[in-house]
Design a protein around this motif. Structure first.
Motif, mmCIF file in Angstrom:
data_model
loop_
_atom_site.group_PDB
_atom_site.id
_atom_site.type_symbol
_atom_site.label_atom_id
_atom_site.label_comp_id
_atom_site.label_asym_id
_atom_site.label_seq_id
_atom_site.Cartn_x
_atom_site.Cartn_y
_atom_site.Cartn_z
ATOM 1 N N GLU A 38 6.496 -11.946 -23.391
ATOM 2 C CA GLU A 38 5.394 -11.821 -22.433
ATOM 3 C C GLU A 38 5.502 -10.461 -21.753
ATOM 4 O OE1 GLU A 38 3.409 -14.808 -19.102
ATOM 5 O OE2 GLU A 38 5.305 -15.319 -20.027
ATOM 6 N N ARG A 39 4.379 -9.741 -21.676
ATOM 7 C CA ARG A 39 4.434 -8.397 -21.100
ATOM 8 C C ARG A 39 3.749 -8.338 -19.746
ATOM 9 N NH1 ARG A 39 2.802 -4.637 -26.103
ATOM 10 N NH2 ARG A 39 3.435 -2.985 -24.690
ATOM 11 N N ILE A 40 4.313 -7.556 -18.863
ATOM 12 C CA ILE A 40 3.767 -7.442 -17.516
ATOM 13 C C ILE A 40 2.681 -6.365 -17.489
ATOM 14 C CG2 ILE A 40 4.303 -6.817 -15.118
ATOM 15 C CD1 ILE A 40 7.145 -7.922 -15.634
ATOM 16 N N ILE A 41 1.539 -6.723 -16.942
ATOM 17 C CA ILE A 41 0.450 -5.771 -16.766
ATOM 18 C C ILE A 41 0.632 -5.073 -15.429
ATOM 19 C CG2 ILE A 41 -2.036 -5.587 -16.390
ATOM 20 C CD1 ILE A 41 -2.348 -7.979 -18.282
ATOM 21 N N TYR A 42 0.897 -5.874 -14.388
ATOM 22 C CA TYR A 42 1.165 -5.298 -13.079
ATOM 23 C C TYR A 42 1.761 -6.375 -12.182
ATOM 24 C CZ TYR A 42 0.754 -1.615 -9.602
ATOM 25 O OH TYR A 42 1.043 -0.642 -8.690
ATOM 26 N N LEU A 43 2.382 -5.934 -11.118
ATOM 27 C CA LEU A 43 3.024 -6.874 -10.207
ATOM 28 C C LEU A 43 2.829 -6.355 -8.794
ATOM 29 C CD1 LEU A 43 6.635 -8.229 -10.574
ATOM 30 C CD2 LEU A 43 6.025 -6.968 -8.536
ATOM 31 N N VAL A 44 2.469 -7.245 -7.880
ATOM 32 C CA VAL A 44 2.386 -6.853 -6.479
ATOM 33 C C VAL A 44 3.155 -7.868 -5.656
ATOM 34 C CG1 VAL A 44 0.194 -5.611 -6.512
ATOM 35 C CG2 VAL A 44 0.179 -8.074 -6.147
ATOM 36 N N GLU A 45 3.573 -7.436 -4.485
ATOM 37 C CA GLU A 45 4.173 -8.404 -3.581
ATOM 38 C C GLU A 45 3.342 -8.488 -2.326
ATOM 39 O OE1 GLU A 45 7.998 -7.016 -1.877
ATOM 40 O OE2 GLU A 45 7.885 -5.498 -3.438
ATOM 41 N N GLY A 46 3.397 -9.638 -1.696
ATOM 42 C CA GLY A 46 2.610 -9.840 -0.493
ATOM 43 C C GLY A 46 3.036 -11.143 0.157
ATOM 44 N N ARG A 47 2.102 -11.724 0.901
ATOM 45 C CA ARG A 47 2.395 -12.988 1.574
ATOM 46 C C ARG A 47 1.398 -14.031 1.127
ATOM 47 N NH1 ARG A 47 2.399 -10.318 6.513
ATOM 48 N NH2 ARG A 47 0.304 -11.151 6.686
ATOM 49 N N ASN A 48 1.884 -15.236 0.921
ATOM 50 C CA ASN A 48 0.997 -16.348 0.639
ATOM 51 C C ASN A 48 0.270 -16.642 1.955
ATOM 52 O OD1 ASN A 48 0.004 -18.998 0.588
ATOM 53 N ND2 ASN A 48 1.496 -19.584 -0.962
ATOM 54 N N LYS A 49 -1.052 -16.553 1.938
ATOM 55 C CA LYS A 49 -1.809 -16.686 3.183
ATOM 56 C C LYS A 49 -1.573 -18.035 3.858
ATOM 57 C CE LYS A 49 -5.958 -14.333 4.589
ATOM 58 N NZ LYS A 49 -7.204 -13.751 4.135
#
Length: 174
Positions: A38-49
């Motif tokens: 499986e290849r990663i297209i993009y990854l972001v981090e944040g907060r679950n609202k």
């Protein structure tokens, strides 16, 4: 052979993604979550609202995955197939952005994402969703590439002088 985690870190490196210390637990969990090819297209981090937990949102060539590895509650992984995603957008606030993903009847919201990353994430996912087959493939060969190939075919006797000249003329007239 490096571990799957090393491969993932390398992939993130190539995509110019530098996760913060807060995402370390989630990144470490990725080898258990992603299949080997499986290849990663993009990854972001944040907060679950909803929960306000720090999470990562990973777009791969197969699905969208939310990873929340909480110290107390173990690992929460939710994944969504692209066929169920009807829209993905981002809104920017002062310093940060939020990403809203409409999945079937669910709205998944992530906030506290970097503005630039949120925009890139949405663009990459949209690109991938509109052309999943071509996303990882090489760009079209240039005229120069094609001329070189013709030259090789002529050199190896596969094309005659006339065929070579005709093909070359076609290429240059494009």
């Amino acid at each position: 052979m490096g571990s799957r985690l090393d491969e993932i870190k390398e992939e993130l490196d190539k995509l110019d993604i530098n996760p913060t210390i807060f995402a370390r637990k989630e990144i470490r969990a990725l080898p258990e979550i992603l299949s080997t090819d499986e290849r990663i297209i993009y990854l972001v981090e944040g907060r679950n609202k909803t929960t306000q937990h720090h999470i990562i949102l990973v777009a791969t060539d197969r699905r969208l995955i939310f990873v929340d590895k909480e110290f107390m509650y173990g690992l929460t992984v939710e994944d969504y197939s692209y066929t169920k995603i009807s829209s993905i957008q981002y809104e920017t606030a002062m310093m940060l952005a939020s990403i809203d993903i409409q999945v079937s009847d669910d709205l998944v919201e992530i906030d506290g994402v970097g503005k630039y990353e949120a925009k890139l994430f949405c663009e990459k996912v949209r690109d991938f969703m509109s052309h999943p087959k071509e996303y990882f493939h090489q760009p079209e060969p240039t005229v120069l590439d094609q001329l070189e190939q013709l030259g090789r075919l002529k050199m190896n006797g596969i094309l005659s002088e006339e065929e070579f000249n005709e093909q070359k003329k076609n290429l240059l007239n494009k």
